[in-house]
Design a protein around this motif. Structure first.
Motif, PDB file in Angstrom:
ATOM      1  N   PRO A 136       0.109   3.881  14.188  1.00 36.49           N
ATOM      2  CA  PRO A 136       1.536   3.770  13.945  1.00 36.49           C
ATOM      3  C   PRO A 136       1.466   3.073  12.678  1.00 36.49           C
ATOM      4  N   LEU A 137       0.719   1.927  12.115  1.00 37.70           N
ATOM      5  CA  LEU A 137       0.677   1.433  10.995  1.00 37.70           C
ATOM      6  C   LEU A 137       0.308   2.631   9.724  1.00 37.70           C
ATOM      7  N   LEU A 138      -0.525   3.400  10.396  1.00 42.65           N
ATOM      8  CA  LEU A 138      -1.256   4.452   9.243  1.00 42.65           C
ATOM      9  C   LEU A 138      -0.167   5.225   8.742  1.00 42.65           C
ATOM     10  N   ASP A 174      -9.488   2.495   2.641  1.00 41.90           N
ATOM     11  CA  ASP A 174     -10.201   1.339   2.720  1.00 41.90           C
ATOM     12  C   ASP A 174      -9.448  -0.069   2.884  1.00 41.90           C
ATOM     13  N   TYR A 175      -8.189   0.237   2.577  1.00 41.50           N
ATOM     14  CA  TYR A 175      -7.013  -0.827   2.748  1.00 41.50           C
ATOM     15  C   TYR A 175      -6.832  -0.792   4.650  1.00 41.50           C
ATOM     16  N   MET A 176      -6.802   0.392   5.089  1.00 41.44           N
ATOM     17  CA  MET A 176      -6.373   0.245   6.254  1.00 41.44           C
ATOM     18  C   MET A 176      -7.584  -0.212   7.101  1.00 41.44           C
ATOM     19  N   CYS A 177      -8.650   0.070   6.780  1.00 42.45           N
ATOM     20  CA  CYS A 177     -10.041  -0.592   7.566  1.00 42.45           C
ATOM     21  C   CYS A 177     -10.255  -2.064   7.242  1.00 42.45           C
ATOM     22  N   LEU A 178      -9.680  -2.555   6.064  1.00 44.29           N
ATOM     23  CA  LEU A 178      -9.792  -3.963   5.816  1.00 44.29           C
ATOM     24  C   LEU A 178      -8.832  -4.694   6.826  1.00 44.29           C
ATOM     25  N   TRP A 179      -7.534  -4.029   6.793  1.00 52.29           N
ATOM     26  CA  TRP A 179      -6.431  -4.313   7.780  1.00 52.29           C
ATOM     27  C   TRP A 179      -7.045  -4.495   9.235  1.00 52.29           C
ATOM     28  N   GLN A 180      -7.948  -3.487   9.535  1.00 55.52           N
ATOM     29  CA  GLN A 180      -8.266  -3.472  11.035  1.00 55.52           C
ATOM     30  C   GLN A 180      -9.239  -4.465  11.228  1.00 55.52           C
ATOM     31  N   ILE A 224      -7.294  10.906   7.285  1.00 59.17           N
ATOM     32  CA  ILE A 224      -7.648   9.338   7.500  1.00 59.17           C
ATOM     33  C   ILE A 224      -8.247   9.262   9.194  1.00 59.17           C
ATOM     34  N   LYS A 225      -7.527   9.839   9.992  1.00 59.77           N
ATOM     35  CA  LYS A 225      -7.618   9.668  11.303  1.00 59.77           C
ATOM     36  C   LYS A 225      -8.947  10.302  11.857  1.00 59.77           C
ATOM     37  N   LEU A 226      -9.330  11.301  10.995  1.00 59.72           N
ATOM     38  CA  LEU A 226     -10.704  11.927  11.226  1.00 59.72           C
ATOM     39  C   LEU A 226     -11.847  11.171  10.987  1.00 59.72           C
ATOM     40  N   PHE A 273       2.836   6.717   4.004  1.00 60.19           N
ATOM     41  CA  PHE A 273       3.989   6.878   3.574  1.00 60.19           C
ATOM     42  C   PHE A 273       4.071   6.192   2.079  1.00 60.19           C
ATOM     43  N   CYS A 274       3.682   4.757   2.012  1.00 57.28           N
ATOM     44  CA  CYS A 274       3.612   4.010   0.992  1.00 57.28           C
ATOM     45  C   CYS A 274       2.572   5.015  -0.047  1.00 57.28           C
ATOM     46  N   LEU A 275       1.282   5.307   0.045  1.00 54.27           N
ATOM     47  CA  LEU A 275       0.590   6.206  -0.579  1.00 54.27           C
ATOM     48  C   LEU A 275       1.301   7.222  -1.662  1.00 54.27           C
ATOM     49  N   HIS A 276       2.214   7.898  -0.902  1.00 55.02           N
ATOM     50  CA  HIS A 276       3.056   9.189  -1.308  1.00 55.02           C
ATOM     51  C   HIS A 276       4.323   8.700  -1.961  1.00 55.02           C
ATOM     52  N   THR A 277       4.580   7.377  -2.001  1.00 55.88           N
ATOM     53  CA  THR A 277       5.614   6.903  -2.852  1.00 55.88           C
ATOM     54  C   THR A 277       5.497   5.900  -3.970  1.00 55.88           C
TER      55      THR A 277
END
Length: 411
Positions: A120-122, A359-365, A110-112, A127-131
């Motif tokens: 930090p939020l990522l 996509d959620y991270m992009c929306l949040w950003q 995702i960083k790449l 972690f949420c993705l993997h739980t």
């Protein structure tokens, strides 16, 4: 742009990776599939590796366990409390390491590909993705996993082993497909990425052939659509993608013969719509929606914003291919109820969940970066509902871990 990793980011990733290591370690002692796979290593010796490879179609997780088991036999580890040196503990440690690796790989990808996300939020959202798990509705289905499936499979070790390499193959392929389309097929598959994809697909097969179960049909459908739409102009590009698939295809044929060609417990396969998919759920459609609620919502968000890229298209195409296999195919013989034709589907579920998190991270950003106030309000609303959905999935995943680790259920 300053891309140096911060102490907060590094600490977050280490702590979350350690937590996932612990979850996978603990679930390995109750997971129903572990005894079957650990039994394959009884009496194993590395001097017999060649013979072992000839007899076992999916050996990489097992060989990893054998290496850890040999390491635990060293005198230095014998003095450490809680280290038993058993095969079961070696299996638990191996799966824990693979789960942590899967988390770290997803963060780096995702960083790449999305350089603007808040780092930090990522770490936390990955972690949420993997739980996360399917939304748990006990009055609909008592079991959190059976019937629904999950983006995080805890009871099957070879699935845990394959996911990190499968995710790399998926994103590398999506990058090459994007490059070809954006240049109007003036550029071909690059040699080094093409070789890397081919090699990693072989590696993924040696863990578990779940990737190729959905990768092949998705690539075939995509190439067929391209050939029709572009009137054969991209024929050479399709041929290049076929060549990339050849090494893993040859291995998969051998694996199929080992699994179904001998005198094993799996008699064969048959086309039997909903025979396996409906075994553990009162309604297949509802179970599917409970599993994919967050990814489907994020798919809608990307379609509204017209942000869908080749990774989205390819990921969802793989999911549809896997869903068709799950719904239509079944094994015969003693493995008829095992649902082994669902493994490609569950891997594709992980892919679309990964894309949804991206996509959620992009929306949040970007939700506060629009100049037009209406768009800003719209994105805040979408982000709010996405967050609520993700939270419900993560809470369901927390209960699923409790269901496994504390209550001692095997699946």
């Amino acid at each position: 742009m300053n891309r140096r990793i911060s102490i907060t980011e590094l600490l977050g990733e280490v702590l979350f990776a350690a937590a996932l290591f612990y979850f996978a370690y603990k679930t390995a002692f109750v997971g129903v599939d572990y005894s079957i796979h650990v039994a394959k290593l009884e009496g194993f010796d590395f001097s017999e590796t060649a013979a072992y490879l000839r007899e076992h179609p999916e050996p990489l997780w097992h060989l990893s366990v054998a290496a850890v088991h040999k390491l635990l036999a060293l005198p230095v580890f014998a003095k450490i409390p809680l280290v038993t040196g058993s095969l079961q503990q070696a299996a638990a440690l191996t799966s824990g390491a693979y789960y942590a690796l899967m988390y770290l790989v997803s963060c780096q990808i995702i960083k790449l590909f999305e350089t603007e996300v808040k780092r930090p939020l990522l770490s936390f959202v990955c972690f949420c993705l993997h739980t996360a798990a399917a939304l748990y509705v006990p009055f609909f289905n008592e079991t959190p996993y059976l019937g629904q499936g999950s983006p995080n499979v805890w009871h099957n070790p070879t699935t845990i082993g394959v996911k990190w390499v499968a995710l790399i193959v998926f994103m590398l392929t999506a990058a090459e497909l994007t490059r070809m389309v954006k240049t109007d097929f003036k550029k071909h598959v690059r040699i080094l990425p093409g070789i890397l994809i081919a090699v990693l697909m072989v590696v993924s097969n040696l863990y578990k052939p779940s990737l190729v179960m959905v990768y092949y049909p998705a690539i075939f459908i995509l190439c067929l659509v391209w050939l029709v739409h572009y009137r054969g102009r991209n024929f050479l590009h399709c041929l290049e993608l076929f060549v990339i698939c050849l090494p893993s295809l040859a291995l998969m044929i051998r694996q199929y013969m080992l699994s179904f060609g001998g005198s094993g417990t799996g008699g064969g396969l048959e086309i039997a719509p909903f025979k396996t998919a409906s075994l553990y759920t009162p309604n297949v459609l509802i179970s599917t929606l409970l599993l994919l609620a967050f990814p489907l919502f994020m798919l809608l968000v990307t379609m509204i914003g017209k942000h869908m890229d080749m990774a989205d298209w390819f990921g969802w195409l793989m999911l549809l291919a896997g869903l068709a296999e799950k719904l239509l195919l079944a094994e015969t013989g003693e493995r008829a109820s095992h649902g082994n034709f669902s493994w490609g589907y569950l891997l594709a579920v992980y892919f679309v969940w990964f894309l949804a998190i991206r996509d959620y991270m992009c929306l949040w950003q970007t939700r506060s970066l629009y100049a037009v106030r209406v768009l800003r309000v719209r994105d805040h609303v979408l982000c709010f509902f996405a967050t609520v959905l993700l939270t419900l999935h993560v809470l369901s995943g927390a209960y699923y871990l409790y269901y496994l680790i504390v209550l001692g259920n095997g699946i």
